[in-house]
Each structure stands twice: as structure tokens, then as C-alpha cells.
Design an enzyme around this catalytic site. Structure first.
Site, PDB file in Angstrom:
ATOM      1  N   SER A 195      -1.150   2.717  -3.211  1.00 24.56           N
ATOM      2  CA  SER A 195       0.286   2.989  -3.272  1.00 24.56           C
ATOM      3  C   SER A 195       1.025   2.709  -1.972  1.00 24.56           C
ATOM      4  O   SER A 195       2.249   2.782  -1.936  1.00 24.56           O
ATOM      5  CB  SER A 195       0.516   4.450  -3.693  1.00 24.56           C
ATOM      6  OG  SER A 195      -0.019   5.337  -2.741  1.00 24.56           O
ATOM      7  N   LYS A 205       5.047  13.213  -4.526  1.00 20.14           N
ATOM      8  CA  LYS A 205       5.529  12.357  -3.442  1.00 20.14           C
ATOM      9  C   LYS A 205       7.024  12.561  -3.203  1.00 20.14           C
ATOM     10  O   LYS A 205       7.478  12.617  -2.050  1.00 20.14           O
ATOM     11  CB  LYS A 205       5.237  10.898  -3.769  1.00 20.14           C
ATOM     12  CG  LYS A 205       3.751  10.548  -3.787  1.00 20.14           C
ATOM     13  CD  LYS A 205       3.521   9.106  -4.205  1.00 20.14           C
ATOM     14  CE  LYS A 205       2.029   8.760  -4.218  1.00 20.14           C
ATOM     15  NZ  LYS A 205       1.769   7.368  -4.646  1.00 20.14           N
TER      16      LYS A 205
END
Length: 793
Positions: free
Chosen positions: A693, A736
């Protein structure tokens, strides 16, 4: 360096020494023998070696000198504790045993006398001289050999401990020296007698000594046989006594009297009838009771059967609690104990609603996954209270033995059922709320895989007849509500994961933490520290500062610790009479807890070149992840630091390859890549990192470094990159985004396919952030990079 000393050994008799054989050196490591062990030449036998010195001696080579100890009780023998003549042996095989011991197979080669000891640490080493055996022949010697063979045959027939196979091998030996050396080790005589035979070099003399020893042993064995015959007669008398006692028991029953054994057996039968066992289990239990009745009272087997029956009758075969089926009341209980956690509460209330409509529903298997401190374990107790069931918790962290789950078989001493059956017995109910904590931290080794043992217990189609190794009868776990907890989903075995309904616990937002602290943490800590609401008041502004500047976590554990620290300091002031009421505001927090631990606000203080802010998802929740790039004159090498995993390293290489392919569009000279070394670093260096990511974050940092364009300080991003520049979706989006919000980020760049994940983001967080959804890396750079100096914005 080993300490060396030379110990002279006086010769006991004058014998002829021969030159050492080519294969036997003059200096050999020494292994002392104890436990009545004397090794003779021409013999192959196993030995157990346990002393550290002896084990180290084995590591020096295949040939060793085996010498018997004069006193077997000496643990660390010195040269003076050993005989002077031993046997040179060759180590044929070595087997390593548990707890450091060693089992070896050796073959005796020749007799040898110790001339001097040249080393005693770390093991004994001696200078040896091989001893020659005189050769002798004649009719008298043959007659002596036959006599010895007949005497040994008599001993074999009398002694049950001597294997008959030895006799067959000895009958075919024609060498007198070999005959004596084969018989001597197998005699049940003292060490001194065997050593005397070893030190006798003449085969004729050894056979003469053997004749006397064998005659003496034969007389002893004849006496033992007579004693054994008398004992056998006494055993027959004992059997007669047993028969008479059984007759006496029958007479007592006729008279209405009961002995202790009969009372115990009847008590077990009554408990089995009252336990409500299934027919199969009841028949097995009664069969064990019949076995117990026929056994002598204090035999070890009777103790094993008695313990087994105690476990069977103690289990709640038919006992269960009634579920509280009032959905509104259950919802109120859940809200009283926990703030938020809407999905979990909805799932429990749905189970109650279905249970209210039908009683045929099996217990659900739930898996709570989330960072530490978000309430996974504590909500299990609330679920049990809401359902009106009993609660039991078993921690699986660090378990590596399958028997911990399924139990040990009854053949082992001290065996007992596994943790699941133990916990069910502890609750006294067959339908508790059963929490298996830390299921992602179960290990596996040579003792089995506990995860495989959980497959049956956590499968609604199989746990109706769960089989424990100790019980050996099926137990119904279908009414148990199993709840497992984990910090990460990936380490869980795929087959086990497939059997569970996974519910993700996200990290708490700032507003949720404030409400949890106000409604739960502050009252709890006030009560635990003996304070009242009048004695201590912590304002919302102080709690908000605690959340922002003293903790940075997905859960609320550290927040509770900081509140407890304030309560302790206030309790001290109250106890000393310094004050009676304390108001804690935002400005007072530093006086109780010291300087702030974290900086609240923007993740970066200014727009910087070659630094981009990424977002990561860990077992502790979400976190911001800065990526730094340095360019240096060199040969085009790429260095990656920060404990990066293989996937993350490949993301960096893919980002650099994309940048080189798009260099003309970004106005980057193609030659600069061959003349520049690139260093990519991801702090913190001590924390391992992996995953794809951070791909667009690395691409942005690299592009910023090569174009000398700064990255916006209030922006963070996450997304996987491909060589064609596509941005692929990632996981852990909610955690996140919450991490970005905590760090003061204002703009978040996400893959276009992650738009659906915004539904899980709280409204207040969505209002504070601006989201940019991208499909290509070019769109990321357009949002993240500021114009170069001198260019128009």
C-alpha cells in the site's frame, strides 16, 4: 585454553605392551563408566552418556577409552577415582536424546592401560598403552571352555533376565579369549569382579575365574528358584483369600451391610443416572464403574478410572441456562457497558431475535478482529450478561500443543481433558459464552497444531459431537456461543477463518474516545482510587488534550493509564489533606503528566522535497508512514532501508521503474538515473514493515526528489502501484483514515476502487477531511506535488 596436568599411574603388574595399532592413537579421550558397567573387547553394546565432560569427549573422535569408576556415587571422577585398565572402543552410532543426554553404540576393540593423564578439562585425556593377550592352546583349555559353556547354559535356564539368544551365539565360539569376553559382561556380579576379569590378560586364567563365578551364581539362582516357588504358593493362598472376601461381600449384602467400595460404586451409579448423559456416554460410564468394582481399591488403575468417572459425572450434560430473549433489555445492557461498536451489538441482537422465533438455531461462531484496546475481550462479558448466559474465557496466546485443546489420552500419567472441556465444566452449563482470546497467536511445533484441533470445536456442523482425547466420548458444543479475538486476520489458518463470522473492530475516533473517557474510564478510575465526583473533576478540554498530546493509539488503554496517573496524584493530595476538591483542566494536565508526548496538528511542519506521507495498517491500528528519498552522485543503485519486507521493496522498485519510463513527461533527464544513487528510507527503522500500500507514496517521494518539487505537508496517501501507473485498491482504509485524522492531515488520496469504504468512516471525520480518488499515478502527482520554484501555481 584447557588446563593440562600430567598424572602418573603406577603399574600394578608387569605385562608386555605392544605398539599401538595404526587405527588407535596413543592419546585418547576418557569416558568414566558407572552403574556397574565394565566394557570388554569384542562386544558391541549401547551406552547412555549424560555427563557434560563425557559428551564433550565424544565430540573429539570416534575412538575413546572406557574405564570403570571405583565408586559409582562420585559425580565428577578424578583420575584417582578410576581403574587403571579399561577398554579402547569405537563409537559406531550417536543418538541425541531430549534434555541433552546422548545414547551411543560402541564396539570394544582392545584392553589398554593408562600410562598417564595429560588433561582433565574440559574432559579427561589419557596416554594409553595397549595390552597384549598371550595365546594358549591344548586339550585342557578346550575342556575348560566346554565346562564354562555348560555352566553358562545352566544359568541361562535358571535366570529369566538373561536372554536365551546369548547362549546360541556363545556355543559357536572357538576362541577362548572371545568366549570369556562375551560371557563376562552379562554376569550379574559386582563391578570389582568384572574389572578383575578385564585385568586378567591370560584367556586360561579368565576361564578358570569364570568357572568359579558361574558356579557361585548357579547356586544363588537355585536358591532363588526355591524362593519363587514358595511365593507362587503364597499367591495361590492370596487368591483363595480373595474368593473368601467375595463370599463375605455377598453375605454382607444379604444382611444389608455395605462396605466402602460398594458405597463408592453405588454413588457413581446414582450420579450417572442423574447427570442426564446420552445413552452412549451412560453405557460407557457404567462399563467403567463395573471395571472399578472388580479392581483392588488402591491400585493405580483404579485411581485412573475413579478420576475419569469424576470428570464424566461433573460435566453439564443436560444443564443449560435460559436465554434472556428480551431484545430491548439486551440492547440496554450492551449500551451500558460499551460505547459504539454498532456492528457487534447488531449481530448479538439479531441472534437473540432469531432465537426468540426458533429454538433450533445453533450457536454462532464469531471472530472479533481489531487493534488492542478497542474492547474485543470486554464486550464478550457484556454479551454473556445480555444473553443471561455464563461467561468463560480461555487465552490461546502461545499455545503450541494440540493436547491443550483436545486433552491427553488416559494412558499418560496425570492426563486430563483439554481446555475446552475444562472450561465447560468450570461454568457448569452446556451453553456458555465461550471466548477464545488471541486466536491469531496460536503456534505449532512437533507436538501438533492446536489450530487443527480447533477446527472441530468451531465448526457448527461438527461440534455437536466434539471428541476430547481424555473423555473418548462425544460432548455436544452446538449450544455454546464461541467468540474468538485476534489483532490480525492474516495469521489465522484459512480453514479456521472459513468457519468463523469475522467482525472488524475499527479504531476509535477522537469523539468516541472522549465519550468513552467521560462515561466509562473516568468514573471507573475515580472509584478504583477512592475518589468521588466531588473530589475530582476532569474537564472535557483536559480529556481532549490527553487524547491528542499524550496518547496515539487505536484503542483506549493508554488513555486509561494516563487518567489513572492523574487520579493517583490527586489521591495523594487528598490523602495528605492538601486539598479536598480538584478540577483538572487542559492547562493543568502538564503539571500532572509532564510535557506532551506527541505533537498535535500537521504531520509535517512545512512542505518538503523528497518526503511523502503514507498511511499504514498494523495490528495496533492505523498509522502515518513518512517515506524519505535522498539522491547522490553514483552509478544508479537503489538502496532501501527501514526494515522493509519483500513486498514493500518490490513496490519501491516498481515505483522507480514507472518513474524512469515516464521521465520525459516529468521533464527528467534520462541520463540522471544512471549517474545517481537513490536511497529510500521509511522511519522508524526498528519497526518491520511490509505490504504493497505504500506504492504511490514511494512514487510521489521519488518524483518529488527528481523534479525538485515539494510535497504538500497536509496530505497523506495510500495505494498499490503497477508498472503501467495504475493505482490498485488496498485494505484497512478506515483505520488509515482515522490515523490521518489523528495526525492532522487535511487531504487523503485513495484508490478509486476504495470509494465504497467511506461508508464506514464517521461523519465528523469525513467532514474534516478532503478525499481525492485516483486511478493513475499522474493524478496522485497532480494533487501531491507543488509547482517547482519559478513556475506558476
Amino acid at each position: 585454553m584447557p588446563r593440562k596436568k600430567k598424572v602418573a599411574v603406577e603399574p600394578e603388574e608387569s605385562v608386555a605392551f605392544v605398539s599401538p595399532a595404526q587405527s588407535i592413537p596413543e592419546v585418547l579421550p576418557v569416558i568414566p563408566l558407572r552403574d556397574n558397567q565394565v566394557v570388554f573387547p569384542r562386544n558391541m553394546l549401547p551406552l547412555f552418556v549424560g555427563r557434560d565432560k563425557s559428551i564433550r569427549a565424544l565430540e573429539q573422535g570416534r575412538q575413546v577409552l572406557l574405564i570403570a569408576q571405583r565408586d559409582c556415587d562420585v559425580e565428577e571422577p578424578e583420575p584417582g577415582d578410576l581403574y587403571t585398565i579399561g577398554t579402547v572402543a569405537e563409537v559406531m552410532q550417536i543418538f541425541r536424546l531430549p534434555e541433552g543426554a546422548v545414547r551411543i553404540v560402541i564396539e570394544g576393540l582392545a584392553r589398554a592401560r593408562v600410562h598417564a593423564y595429560v588433561q582433565d578439562e574440559p574432559f579427561l585425556v589419557a596416554q594409553v598403552q595397549l595390552l597384549d593377550e598371550p595365546v594358549d592352546e591344548g586339550i585342557e583349555l578346550q575342556a575348560l571352555m566346554r565346562s564354562v559353556c555348560r555352566q553358562y547354559e545352566e544359568i541361562v535356564n535358571l535366570d529369566r533376565n538373561v536372554p536365551p539368544e546369548l547362549l546360541q551365539g556363545i556355543k559357536h565360539i572357538e576362541d577362548p579369549a572371545e568366549l570369556s569376553d562375551q560371557i563376562a559382561p552379562n554376569l550379574p556380579v559386582k563391578t570389582e569382579t568384572k574389572q578383575n576379569l578385564l585385568e586378567t590378560l591370560s584367556p586360561r586364567e579368565r576361564l578358570e575365574k569364570l568357572t568359579g563365578i558361574l558356579q557361585h551364581e548357579a547356586e544363588i539362582l537355585h536358591i532363588e528358584r526355591d524362593i519363587r516357588m514358595r511365593v507362587d504358593k503364597e499367591i495361590s493362598d492370596s487368591q483363595r483369600e480373595f474368593y473368601l472376601r467375595e463370599r463375605l461381600k455377598a453375605i454382607q449384602q444379604e444382611l444389608g451391610e455395605r462396605d466402602e467400595r460398594t458405597s463408592e460404586v453405588e454413588e457413581f451409579r446414582q450420579k450417572i443416572a442423574a447427570a442426564g448423559m446420552p445413552q452412549e456416554v451412560s453405557e460407557r460410564a457404567l462399563k467403567e464403574v463395573d471395571r472399578l468394582e472388580k479392581m483392588p481399591f488402591a491400585t493405580p488403575e483404579a485411581v485412573v478410572v475413579r478420576t475419569y468417572l469424576d470428570w464424566l459425572v461433573a460435566l453439564p450434560w443436560a444443564i443449560k441456562t435460559e436465554d434472556r430473549l428480551d431484545v430491548a433489555e439486551a440492547e440496554q445492557v450492551l449500551d451500558e457497558d460499551h460505547y459504539g461498536l454498532v456492528k457487534v451489538k447488531e449481530r448479538v441482537l439479531e441472534f437473540l431475535a432469531v432465537r426468540k422465533l426458533t429454538s433450533q438455531m445453533k450457536g454462532p461462531i464469531l471472530c472479533f478482529v481489531g487493534p488492542p484496546g478497542v474492547g474485543k475481550t470486554s464486550i464478550g462479558k457484556s454479551i454473556a450478561r445480555a444473553l443471561g448466559r455464563k461467561f468463560v474465557r480461555v487465552s490461546l496466546g502461545g499455545i503450541r500443543d494440540e493436547a491443550e485443546i483436545r486433552g491427553h489420552r488416559r494412558t499418560y500419567i496425570g492426563s486430563m481433558p483439554g481446555r475446552i472441556i475444562q472450561a465447560v465444566r468450570q461454568t457448569g452449563s452446556r451453553n456458555p459464552v465461550f471466548m477464545l482470546d488471541e486466536v491469531d497467536k496460536v503456534g505449532a511445533d512437533f507436538r501438533g497444531d492446536p489450530t487443527a484441533a480447533l477446527l472441530e470445536a468451531l465448526d457448527p456442523e461438527q461440534n455437536g459431537a466434539f471428541s476430547d482425547h481424555y473423555l473418548e466420548v462425544p460432548f455436544d458444543l452446538s449450544d455454546v456461543m464461541f467468540i474468538t479475538t485476534a489483532n490480525l486476520l492474516d495469521p489465522i489458518h484459512p480453514a479456521l477463518k472459513d468457519r468463523m463470522e469475522v467482525i472488524h473492530f475499527p479504531g476509535y475516533t477522537e469523539g468516541e474516545k472522549l465519550e468513552i473517557a467521560r462515561q466509562f474510564l473516568v468514573p471507573k478510575q475515580r472509584e478504583q482510587h477512592g475518589l468521588t465526583s466531588d473530589g475530582l473533576h476532569i474537564g472535557d478540554d483536559a480529556l481532549l488534550r490527553l487524547i491528542r498530546e499524550y496518547t496515539r493509539e487505536a484503542g483506549v488503554r493508554n488513555l486509561e493509564r494516563e487518567i489513572a496517573a492523574i487520579c493517583r496524584k490527586v489521591a495523594r493530595r487528598v490523602a495528605t489533606g492538601e486539598t479536598g476538591c480538584v478540577q483538572v483542566g487542559a492547562d493543568d494536565v502538564a503539571s500532572y503528566l509532564g510535557a506532551s508526548k506527541y505533537r498535535y496538528g500537521l504531520a509535517e511542519e512545512r512542505d518538503e522535497v523528497a518526503v511523502a506521507m503514507g498511511l499504514a495498517y498494523t495490528e495496533f491500528g492505523g498509522d502515518v508512514l513518512p517515506v524519505e528519498v535522498n539522491l547522490m552522485r553514483g552509478k544508479g543503485q537503489l538502496a532501501l532501508t527501514g526494515q522493509l519486507g519483500d513486498v514493500m521493496k518490490e513496490s519501491a522498485q516498481a515505483a522507480l521503474s514507472w518513474l524512469r519510463a515516464r521521465a520525459p513527461q516529468l521533464q527528467i533527464s534520462a541520463e540522471v538515473f544512471a549517474e545517481t544513487d537513490i536511497h529510500v528510507h521509511v522511519p522508524a527503522g526498528a519497526v518491520p514493515k511490509d505490504g504493497p500500500s505504500a506504492g504511490i507514496t514511494m512514487a510521489t517521494a521519488l518524483a518529488s526528489a527528481f523534479t525538485n518539487r515539494a510535497v504538500r505537508k497536509d496530505l497523506a496517501m495510500t495505494g498499490e502501484i503497477t508498472l503501467r501507473g495504475r493505482v490498485l485498491p488496498v485494505g484497512g482504509v478506515k483505520e488509515k483514515i482515522l490515523a490521518a485524522h489523528r495526525a492532522g492531515v487535511r487531504t487523503v488520496i485513495l484508490p478509486d476502487e476504495n470509494q465504497k469504504d467511506l461508508e464506514e468512516i464517521p461523519d465528523n471525520v469525513r467532514r474534516d477531511l478532503r478525499f481525492c480518488f485516483v486511478k493513475q499515478v499522474e493524478e496522485v502527482l497532480a494533487q501531491a506535488l507543488l509547482p517547482a520554484a519559478g513556475e506558476a501555481a
